[in-house]
Design an enzyme around this catalytic site. Sequence first.
Site, PDB file in Angstrom:
ATOM      1  N   HIS A  34       0.869  -1.189   0.000  1.00  0.00           N
ATOM      2  CA  HIS A  34       0.000   0.000   0.000  1.00  0.00           C
ATOM      3  C   HIS A  34       0.903   1.236   0.000  1.00  0.00           C
ATOM      4  CE1 HIS A  34       1.045   0.217   4.226  1.00  0.00           C
ATOM      5  NE2 HIS A  34       0.523  -0.978   4.444  1.00  0.00           N
ATOM      6  N   HIS A  37       4.100   1.266   2.179  1.00  0.00           N
ATOM      7  CA  HIS A  37       5.248   0.565   1.587  1.00  0.00           C
ATOM      8  C   HIS A  37       5.841   1.385   0.444  1.00  0.00           C
ATOM      9  CE1 HIS A  37       2.648  -2.969   2.980  1.00  0.00           C
ATOM     10  NE2 HIS A  37       3.739  -3.097   3.704  1.00  0.00           N
ATOM     11  N   GLN A  61       6.832 -14.353  13.208  1.00  0.00           N
ATOM     12  CA  GLN A  61       6.428 -13.155  13.937  1.00  0.00           C
ATOM     13  C   GLN A  61       4.937 -13.112  14.264  1.00  0.00           C
ATOM     14  OE1 GLN A  61       7.918 -10.529  10.683  1.00  0.00           O
ATOM     15  NE2 GLN A  61       6.190  -9.234  11.230  1.00  0.00           N
ATOM     16  N   GLY A 148       9.035   1.748   8.515  1.00  0.00           N
ATOM     17  CA  GLY A 148       8.040   2.784   8.759  1.00  0.00           C
ATOM     18  C   GLY A 148       7.883   3.113  10.240  1.00  0.00           C
ATOM     19  N   LYS A 150       5.259   3.751  11.672  1.00  0.00           N
ATOM     20  CA  LYS A 150       4.045   3.126  12.207  1.00  0.00           C
ATOM     21  C   LYS A 150       4.400   2.000  13.172  1.00  0.00           C
ATOM     22  CE  LYS A 150       1.143   0.172  10.199  1.00  0.00           C
ATOM     23  NZ  LYS A 150       0.686  -0.786  11.220  1.00  0.00           N
ATOM     24  N   SER A 186      -2.495   0.315   6.511  1.00  0.00           N
ATOM     25  CA  SER A 186      -2.019  -0.983   6.995  1.00  0.00           C
ATOM     26  C   SER A 186      -2.644  -2.079   6.157  1.00  0.00           C
ATOM     27  CB  SER A 186      -2.427  -1.163   8.458  1.00  0.00           C
ATOM     28  OG  SER A 186      -2.315  -2.515   8.835  1.00  0.00           O
ATOM     29  N   SER A 187      -1.872  -3.133   5.955  1.00  0.00           N
ATOM     30  CA  SER A 187      -2.406  -4.280   5.214  1.00  0.00           C
ATOM     31  C   SER A 187      -3.593  -4.878   5.953  1.00  0.00           C
ATOM     32  CB  SER A 187      -1.318  -5.347   5.049  1.00  0.00           C
ATOM     33  OG  SER A 187      -0.165  -4.773   4.493  1.00  0.00           O
TER      34      SER A 187
HETATM   35  P1  AMP Z   1       4.600  -4.884   6.759  1.00  0.00           P
HETATM   36  O1  AMP Z   1       4.435  -5.323   5.351  1.00  0.00           O
HETATM   37  O2  AMP Z   1       3.316  -4.507   7.441  1.00  0.00           O
HETATM   38  O3  AMP Z   1       5.478  -5.805   7.565  1.00  0.00           O
HETATM   39  O4  AMP Z   1       5.393  -3.508   6.693  1.00  0.00           O
HETATM   40  C1  AMP Z   1       6.605  -3.390   5.983  1.00  0.00           C
HETATM   41  C2  AMP Z   1       7.201  -2.047   6.272  1.00  0.00           C
HETATM   42  O5  AMP Z   1       6.300  -1.019   5.867  1.00  0.00           O
HETATM   43  C3  AMP Z   1       7.482  -1.822   7.775  1.00  0.00           C
HETATM   44  O6  AMP Z   1       8.710  -1.144   7.922  1.00  0.00           O
HETATM   45  C4  AMP Z   1       6.322  -0.962   8.183  1.00  0.00           C
HETATM   46  O7  AMP Z   1       6.602  -0.136   9.300  1.00  0.00           O
HETATM   47  C5  AMP Z   1       6.124  -0.125   6.938  1.00  0.00           C
HETATM   48  N1  AMP Z   1       4.769   0.436   6.930  1.00  0.00           N
HETATM   49  C6  AMP Z   1       3.606  -0.209   7.108  1.00  0.00           C
HETATM   50  N2  AMP Z   1       2.564   0.647   7.110  1.00  0.00           N
HETATM   51  C7  AMP Z   1       3.097   1.882   6.931  1.00  0.00           C
HETATM   52  C8  AMP Z   1       2.548   3.193   6.834  1.00  0.00           C
HETATM   53  N3  AMP Z   1       1.246   3.411   6.943  1.00  0.00           N
HETATM   54  N4  AMP Z   1       3.396   4.227   6.653  1.00  0.00           N
HETATM   55  C9  AMP Z   1       4.740   4.014   6.554  1.00  0.00           C
HETATM   56  N5  AMP Z   1       5.321   2.804   6.629  1.00  0.00           N
HETATM   57  C10 AMP Z   1       4.513   1.752   6.816  1.00  0.00           C
END
Ligand code: AMP
Length: 286
Positions: A34, A37, A61, A148, A150, A186-187
Site C-alpha cells: 500500500h 510501503h 512473527q 516505517g 508506524k 495498513s495491510s
Molecule cells: P509490513 O508489510 O506490514 O510488515 O510492513 C513493511 C514495512 O512497511 C514496515 O517497515 C512498516 O513499518 C512499513 N509500513 C507499514 N505501514 C506503513 C505506513 N502506513 N506508513 C509508513 N510505513 C509503513
Amino acid sequence: MKTVNTAKEVRTRVERWRCHGRTIGFVPTMGALHEGHISLIQAARRACDRVVVSIFVNPKQFIPNEDFGNYPRDIKRDSRIAAAEKVDLLFAPSVDEMYPEGFDTRVRVSDRLTETLCGLSRPNHFSGVAVIVAKLLILVHPHKAYFGQKDFQQTLIVQQLARDLNLDCEIEVQPTVREADGLAKSSRNGYLSEEERRAAPIVYQALKLAEGILQVGERNPRDMIEAVNKRLRSESLIEIEYVAVKNANTLEDLNVLTGRVLTAVAVRLGRTRLIDNIIVEVPSGS
Ligand code: AMP
C-alpha cells in the site's frame, strides 16, 4: 524488474551490483503493498542506485491464533506495484527457503526494547521479527534499509540489531502514511467492517489529542495517558490494549514529559488489531 525466490539468487545479484560500486536500498515487507510501503520504496529510490524489495509473510512473527493463515497474499498485484515504482529486484522466498528443515536459531534483542508495548501482548513476536530482519539484511547486504514509523518499536529493535551484529547497514525510518481521515495505512485495514472502519480514525484523533496536550504544557504522564484513554473510550467499538507514553529513544517510562516523547496506542476493533504512535519533541524546561 527481476523476481527471485532463493537466497542464492538474491545474494548473487546484489553482490554483482556491489562489485560495480552501486548503492543498494532495501525495503522488507510482508506484501499486500500500500502507500506506506510505496513511500519506503520511493525513499530508497531517491537515495540508492538499486532498490530491492522483499515480500515474505514471516510465520515466526505471528503468535498462535493470529492471522498468519488469513494474511492477504497477492504476489501478482504486489509485483505490478513494485515494477511501477521501478524496483530493481523483488525477493519473494518461500517459508522453506527462509526456514529450511533444521533451522534452529533465535535472535533476542534487548529486553528493554522488546518486553514492553506490543511485546507484552505478542510474546516472541519481536524475536520472530529480529531473526527474519537479520537474515534479510545479511542476504541482501544493503547500504540502507527502510522501515516505517508506524511500527516504531520495531524500528528501535532493528536499529539495535543492526548495530550489535555489525550488519553494516543504515536503518532509515520514514513517516507514517495515513488515509485522509488519519487512519494509518495498513495491510490489516482491509479486515475492518464498514462500521469498524468508520470508528478507526479515533486512534489518530487520540494521538493528536496527546500532541495538543503536550503543546499546551502538560508534563504529567499519568494525566496524558488518562486523557488519551478517555478519548478512545468514547468510541464503543474500540477495545484498548494499551496507551503508553515513553522516552522515544529508549522506550523507558517518563516521570516528566520532556525530550522526545512517544505516545503509542494498540487497540482492537472487532478481530482487527491496530497500532499507531506519535512522537513530540518537548524542549526541557518548557
Ligand atoms: P509490513 O508489510 O506490514 O510488515 O510492513 C513493511 C514495512 O512497511 C514496515 O517497515 C512498516 O513499518 C512499513 N509500513 C507499514 N505501514 C506503513 C505506513 N502506513 N506508513 C509508513 N510505513 C509503513
